[in-house]
Design an enzyme around this catalytic site. Structure first.
Site, PDB file in Angstrom:
ATOM      1  N   SER A  52      32.526  -2.601   1.373  1.00  0.00           N
ATOM      2  CA  SER A  52      31.703  -2.447   0.600  1.00  0.00           C
ATOM      3  C   SER A  52      31.107  -3.540  -0.644  1.00  0.00           C
ATOM      4  O   SER A  52      29.938  -2.884  -1.242  1.00  0.00           O
ATOM      5  CB  SER A  52      32.741  -1.795  -1.237  1.00  0.00           C
ATOM      6  OG  SER A  52      33.479  -2.698  -0.628  1.00  0.00           O
ATOM      7  N   ASP A 341      32.361  -2.235 -11.812  1.00  0.00           N
ATOM      8  CA  ASP A 341      34.725  -1.486 -12.071  1.00  0.00           C
ATOM      9  C   ASP A 341      35.256  -2.760 -11.506  1.00  0.00           C
ATOM     10  O   ASP A 341      35.184  -3.908 -11.216  1.00  0.00           O
ATOM     11  CB  ASP A 341      34.141  -0.693 -10.335  1.00  0.00           C
ATOM     12  CG  ASP A 341      33.979  -1.131  -9.180  1.00  0.00           C
ATOM     13  OD1 ASP A 341      34.145  -1.725  -9.009  1.00  0.00           O
ATOM     14  OD2 ASP A 341      33.557  -0.676  -7.908  1.00  0.00           O
ATOM     15  N   HIS A 344      34.725  -4.523  -7.474  1.00  0.00           N
ATOM     16  CA  HIS A 344      32.685  -4.933  -7.529  1.00  0.00           C
ATOM     17  C   HIS A 344      31.453  -5.572  -8.397  1.00  0.00           C
ATOM     18  O   HIS A 344      32.201  -4.767  -9.957  1.00  0.00           O
ATOM     19  CB  HIS A 344      31.838  -3.792  -6.624  1.00  0.00           C
ATOM     20  CG  HIS A 344      33.107  -2.836  -5.643  1.00  0.00           C
ATOM     21  ND1 HIS A 344      34.029  -1.917  -5.893  1.00  0.00           N
ATOM     22  CD2 HIS A 344      32.637  -3.568  -4.558  1.00  0.00           C
ATOM     23  CE1 HIS A 344      34.106  -1.447  -4.484  1.00  0.00           C
ATOM     24  NE2 HIS A 344      33.459  -2.180  -4.108  1.00  0.00           N
TER      25      HIS A 344
END
Length: 366
Positions: A52, A341, A344
């Site tokens: 991600s 978040d 990340h």
């Protein structure tokens, strides 16, 4: 005009003519370089694999819960668009491509809007939630490294149609490849879900990750990649979600998780150095992200950061992916936060890290 010439005449009688034409075509697409490259060095594209951190929206096209194509993700992106990037704005892949003067945004390979020009200057095959351990992507139904490798082979065939065999080899040999993975293996597959703990202790699991990563690097090398940057694991125990899950009532950094990340890094680095010394004409570089990120966490004021133990989204303790949604309020000023978040970094956090990485490692690729 250049594209038409390349498609009609992909096999020039001389390799130098092919390279000149490819260079002209790429020049038309590049933005102004922000870093100074060594003389006679060209970086035509940035190509990324992994999880991600450099997922540019691939998971938008998968049947998985690991997505970020909804508000508040992308809050500070162009027009507040949620692109599938797991942050409030740009990812490290975008920032590095921009720093090199290639293009401002690196698209996902799976994005149907990607055209020939975009293919020539690089794409991302990364998928949020993926990892070196084959079990990691299976747990969340995302692209494995085998899947990403298959897509990379498709991509190479598309390049050959556009610029021919020699032009393709030129692009592959001179582009910057980034491989970013390992966090999901340790944080999710091993510690949180724990399906591997019955089979492996931490050292042997780290060996599994390094072996898988090494095999992948050798595969893309066989296909033409030469400049390859491999990111180590961050201080996992200090990520907000891991503090919540294992840091007790005070949500302290989880030392056991950090030690596992350090052990993995200590095994990965010499393997990368070995590959660099044995694969001809390669520049394979281990990129330490652990210490720069830990430095920000331990000395936030030095970097203009105020909050490092929780994310900007919702409570910041557990929200990630579907839990960070339009119903979750966001902090008033995300530029004061290291994390967007619970997993990340923010655009501000990434910018600090990437400035350090580019400054420290860029010349090692040439």
């Amino acid at each position: 005009m250049h594209i038409f010439y390349m498609i009609m005449y992909p096999h020039s009688s001389t390799s130098s003519l092919t390279i000149i034409l490819v260079s002209l075509l790429l020049l038309n697409h590049h933005v102004k370089t922000k870093v100074i490259l060594p003389k006679n060095v060209s970086v035509p594209a940035v190509i990324t694999f992994g999880d991600s951190i450099v997922d540019q929206g691939a998971n938008n096209y998968l049947s998985t819960l690991i997505k970020a194509n909804f508000s508040p993700y992308g809050k500070d992106f162009e027009a507040g668009i949620s692109t599938g990037r797991f942050t409030n704005n740009k990812t490290p892949a975008d920032m590095i491509a921009d720093e090199l003067g290639i293009k401002e945004l690196l698209p996902a390979y799976l994005d149907p809007s990607v055209d020939n020009k975009e293919l020539l200057t690089g794409v991302s095959f990364a998928s949020g939630g993926s990892g070196y351990d084959p079990q990691t992507p299976k747990l969340v139904s995302v692209l494995s490294f085998d899947d990403q490798l298959k897509q990379f082979k498709e991509y190479i065939e598309k390049l050959k149609i556009i610029v021919g065999e020699e032009g393709t080899q030129y692009i592959l040999a001179n582009s910057l490849f980034l491989v970013v993975a390992g966090s999901d293996d340790l944080a999710n597959t091993y510690f949180t879900i724990g399906i591997r703990r019955l089979q492996y202790d931490i050292p042997s699991y780290a060996d599994l990750m390094v072996s898988s990563g090494s095999s992948f690097i050798q595969e893309i090398y066989k296909l033409g990649a030469r400049r390859i940057g491999v990111f180590g694991a961050p201080p996992l125990g200090c990520l907000p979600s891991q503090r919540t899950l294992g840091g007790g009532g005070l949500r302290l950094c989880v030392e056991a998780y950090n030690q596992a990340a350090q052990l993995y890094n200590s095994k990965l680095q010499p393997q990368i150095e070995y590959l660099n010394s044995t694969l001809a004409q390669s520049r394979i570089v281990y990129i330490d992200i652990y210490n720069p990120l830990l430095s920000i966490i331990e000395n936030p004021q030095q970097y203009g950061i105020e909050v490092v133990d929780r994310g900007c989204c919702g409570t910041g303790n557990v929200e990630v992916a579907i839990l960070c949604n339009k119903l979750a309020p966001t902090c008033p000023d995300d530029s004061k936060y290291l994390f967007w978040d619970s997993y990340h970094p923010t655009d501000k956090g990434y910018s600090i890290l990437i400035n350090q990485v580019v400054g420290k490692y860029l010349n090692d690729f040439f």
